[in-house]
Write a protein that holds these residues in place. Sequence first.
Motif, PDB file in Angstrom:
ATOM      1  N   LEU A  68       0.764  -1.040  -0.013  1.00  0.00           N
ATOM      2  CA  LEU A  68      -0.042   0.073   0.128  1.00  0.00           C
ATOM      3  C   LEU A  68       0.742   1.078   0.070  1.00  0.00           C
ATOM      4  CD1 LEU A  68      -2.823  -0.956   2.617  1.00  0.00           C
ATOM      5  CD2 LEU A  68      -2.812  -1.147   0.039  1.00  0.00           C
ATOM      6  N   LYS A  69       1.969   1.085   0.655  1.00  0.00           N
ATOM      7  CA  LYS A  69       2.870   2.349   0.591  1.00  0.00           C
ATOM      8  C   LYS A  69       3.406   2.560  -0.610  1.00  0.00           C
ATOM      9  CE  LYS A  69       4.042   1.923   5.513  1.00  0.00           C
ATOM     10  NZ  LYS A  69       5.352   1.398   6.561  1.00  0.00           N
ATOM     11  N   SER A  70       3.564   1.361  -1.240  1.00  0.00           N
ATOM     12  CA  SER A  70       4.110   1.745  -2.612  1.00  0.00           C
ATOM     13  C   SER A  70       3.395   2.252  -3.599  1.00  0.00           C
ATOM     14  CB  SER A  70       4.677   0.361  -3.151  1.00  0.00           C
ATOM     15  OG  SER A  70       3.604  -0.446  -3.642  1.00  0.00           O
ATOM     16  N   ILE A  71       1.970   2.225  -3.349  1.00  0.00           N
ATOM     17  CA  ILE A  71       0.716   2.767  -4.324  1.00  0.00           C
ATOM     18  C   ILE A  71       0.956   4.212  -4.051  1.00  0.00           C
ATOM     19  CG2 ILE A  71      -1.473   3.067  -4.674  1.00  0.00           C
ATOM     20  CD1 ILE A  71      -1.357  -0.116  -4.233  1.00  0.00           C
ATOM     21  N   GLY A  72       1.047   4.661  -2.710  1.00  0.00           N
ATOM     22  CA  GLY A  72       1.171   5.861  -2.403  1.00  0.00           C
ATOM     23  C   GLY A  72      -0.128   6.838  -2.161  1.00  0.00           C
ATOM     24  N   GLU A  73      -1.205   6.093  -2.189  1.00  0.00           N
ATOM     25  CA  GLU A  73      -2.483   6.910  -1.949  1.00  0.00           C
ATOM     26  C   GLU A  73      -3.471   6.001  -1.430  1.00  0.00           C
ATOM     27  OE1 GLU A  73      -4.976   6.791  -6.113  1.00  0.00           O
ATOM     28  OE2 GLU A  73      -3.166   7.465  -6.257  1.00  0.00           O
ATOM     29  N   PRO A  74      -4.532   6.373  -0.771  1.00  0.00           N
ATOM     30  CA  PRO A  74      -5.580   5.602  -0.112  1.00  0.00           C
ATOM     31  C   PRO A  74      -6.064   4.616  -1.241  1.00  0.00           C
ATOM     32  CG  PRO A  74      -5.938   7.878   0.790  1.00  0.00           C
ATOM     33  CD  PRO A  74      -4.858   7.998  -0.383  1.00  0.00           C
ATOM     34  N   CYS A  75      -6.349   3.469  -0.635  1.00  0.00           N
ATOM     35  CA  CYS A  75      -6.824   2.384  -1.560  1.00  0.00           C
ATOM     36  C   CYS A  75      -8.178   1.658  -0.916  1.00  0.00           C
ATOM     37  CB  CYS A  75      -5.811   1.302  -1.671  1.00  0.00           C
ATOM     38  SG  CYS A  75      -4.203   1.589  -2.493  1.00  0.00           S
ATOM     39  N   ILE A  76      -8.762   1.154  -1.809  1.00  0.00           N
ATOM     40  CA  ILE A  76      -9.897   0.150  -1.276  1.00  0.00           C
ATOM     41  C   ILE A  76      -9.061  -1.331  -1.329  1.00  0.00           C
ATOM     42  CG2 ILE A  76     -12.126  -1.183  -2.108  1.00  0.00           C
ATOM     43  CD1 ILE A  76     -12.390   1.965  -2.037  1.00  0.00           C
ATOM     44  N   VAL A  77      -9.175  -1.859   0.023  1.00  0.00           N
ATOM     45  CA  VAL A  77      -8.715  -2.843   0.326  1.00  0.00           C
ATOM     46  C   VAL A  77      -9.844  -4.370   0.566  1.00  0.00           C
ATOM     47  CG1 VAL A  77      -7.138  -4.318   1.858  1.00  0.00           C
ATOM     48  CG2 VAL A  77      -6.624  -1.846   1.072  1.00  0.00           C
ATOM     49  N   ILE A  78      -9.678  -5.184  -0.259  1.00  0.00           N
ATOM     50  CA  ILE A  78     -10.656  -6.290  -0.076  1.00  0.00           C
ATOM     51  C   ILE A  78      -9.747  -7.654   0.506  1.00  0.00           C
ATOM     52  CG2 ILE A  78     -12.324  -7.535  -1.267  1.00  0.00           C
ATOM     53  CD1 ILE A  78     -12.507  -5.279  -3.543  1.00  0.00           C
ATOM     54  N   GLY A  79     -10.658  -8.166   1.510  1.00  0.00           N
ATOM     55  CA  GLY A  79      -9.648  -9.400   1.935  1.00  0.00           C
ATOM     56  C   GLY A  79     -10.994 -10.397   2.132  1.00  0.00           C
ATOM     57  N   HIS A  80     -10.425 -11.717   1.976  1.00  0.00           N
ATOM     58  CA  HIS A  80     -11.420 -12.962   1.963  1.00  0.00           C
ATOM     59  C   HIS A  80     -11.017 -13.760   2.956  1.00  0.00           C
ATOM     60  CE1 HIS A  80     -12.065 -17.164   0.851  1.00  0.00           C
ATOM     61  NE2 HIS A  80     -13.380 -16.759   1.039  1.00  0.00           N
ATOM     62  N   SER A  81     -11.817 -14.046   4.144  1.00  0.00           N
ATOM     63  CA  SER A  81     -11.635 -15.369   5.198  1.00  0.00           C
ATOM     64  C   SER A  81     -10.500 -14.814   5.940  1.00  0.00           C
ATOM     65  CB  SER A  81     -11.486 -16.478   4.300  1.00  0.00           C
ATOM     66  OG  SER A  81     -11.512 -17.672   5.249  1.00  0.00           O
ATOM     67  N   LEU A  82      -9.253 -15.607   6.217  1.00  0.00           N
ATOM     68  CA  LEU A  82      -8.304 -15.323   6.999  1.00  0.00           C
ATOM     69  C   LEU A  82      -7.817 -13.909   6.822  1.00  0.00           C
ATOM     70  CD1 LEU A  82      -6.106 -16.121   9.021  1.00  0.00           C
ATOM     71  CD2 LEU A  82      -4.661 -16.933   6.681  1.00  0.00           C
ATOM     72  N   ALA A  83      -7.827 -13.311   5.470  1.00  0.00           N
ATOM     73  CA  ALA A  83      -7.170 -12.072   5.259  1.00  0.00           C
ATOM     74  C   ALA A  83      -8.125 -10.767   6.073  1.00  0.00           C
ATOM     75  CB  ALA A  83      -7.349 -11.717   3.672  1.00  0.00           C
ATOM     76  N   GLY A  84      -9.070 -11.210   6.671  1.00  0.00           N
ATOM     77  CA  GLY A  84      -9.872 -10.298   7.234  1.00  0.00           C
ATOM     78  C   GLY A  84      -9.004  -9.916   8.550  1.00  0.00           C
ATOM     79  N   LEU A  85      -8.192 -10.817   8.963  1.00  0.00           N
ATOM     80  CA  LEU A  85      -7.235 -10.422  10.099  1.00  0.00           C
ATOM     81  C   LEU A  85      -6.201  -9.368   9.654  1.00  0.00           C
ATOM     82  CD1 LEU A  85      -8.887 -13.020  11.280  1.00  0.00           C
ATOM     83  CD2 LEU A  85      -6.570 -13.083  12.837  1.00  0.00           C
ATOM     84  N   THR A  86      -5.577  -9.777   8.503  1.00  0.00           N
ATOM     85  CA  THR A  86      -4.598  -9.106   7.838  1.00  0.00           C
ATOM     86  C   THR A  86      -4.977  -7.576   7.899  1.00  0.00           C
ATOM     87  OG1 THR A  86      -3.525 -11.002   6.903  1.00  0.00           O
ATOM     88  CG2 THR A  86      -2.837  -8.887   6.236  1.00  0.00           C
ATOM     89  N   ILE A  87      -6.026  -7.310   6.808  1.00  0.00           N
ATOM     90  CA  ILE A  87      -6.423  -6.260   6.300  1.00  0.00           C
ATOM     91  C   ILE A  87      -6.994  -5.149   7.728  1.00  0.00           C
ATOM     92  CG2 ILE A  87      -7.036  -6.945   4.122  1.00  0.00           C
ATOM     93  CD1 ILE A  87     -10.132  -6.719   4.987  1.00  0.00           C
TER      94      ILE A  87
END
Length: 243
Positions: A61-80
């Motif tokens: 996300l830092k490499s993109i450099g602007e606020p993003c929409i972040v979509i996470g499935h299942s286990l990724a709910g913890l990560t995001i």
Amino acid sequence: MHIVLVHGAWHTASCWKQILKGLQTLGTVHAINMPGRIFENSSTYKRLTLNDYVTTLENYLKSIGEPCIVIGHSLAGLTISQVAENQPHLIKQLIYIAAFIPQSDECLFDIAATISNPGISTEAISYPALNKIEIKRSDRAKSLIYNSCPPLIAEKELQSMIPEPLKAFSTKIKFLSPEGFGSVAKAYVKCLDDRVLLPYDQERMIQRGNVSRVYELKTDHCPFHGHPEALVEVLKQSIQTIL
């Protein structure tokens, strides 16, 4: 606008193939791999935890450099969720798909112990010495994960599931605050035919995450395989609410 897709356990970024195409009209779409997607019996793999997933997503996300929409499935709910706590300025909206939403000082195993059915745990095999947990290639596993997928797709996807680093399930979320995680807009795609995380338990996740927008799909735990067009439509609806 940038949209970042984060896969769940036992999957890779390739699971988003059809979703990538469907969302391209809204902006630049990224599907990223978490560490450990290629299993190697090495000291590096043995050290992997959920913290490595969080760092990977934060750096992306830092490499993109602007606020993003972040979509996470299942286990990724913890990560995001942890990334939203650590870097809320990098996220425009979180969208959870049949995902686990943690609270402070919780790991996936903690949350799984409170859900109303054993989920996929009966079909999982752990190898602690290797930091590996994998899914049996069983008919029951297929009926739990891909129960509304066409049979040929379900069989193909079950066979392609890869081992997951076990410590990703036991790493505790550090802290989720109103000022960090709580300040980020959230939506949830509730999968009504899900046998891994039942709709009742998804509703509990929605409540504990204070999610403001909820969308329902009559799909199994992995709608990106069985019902990609329907998933794309609800994701578009959610994303358009903040444009």
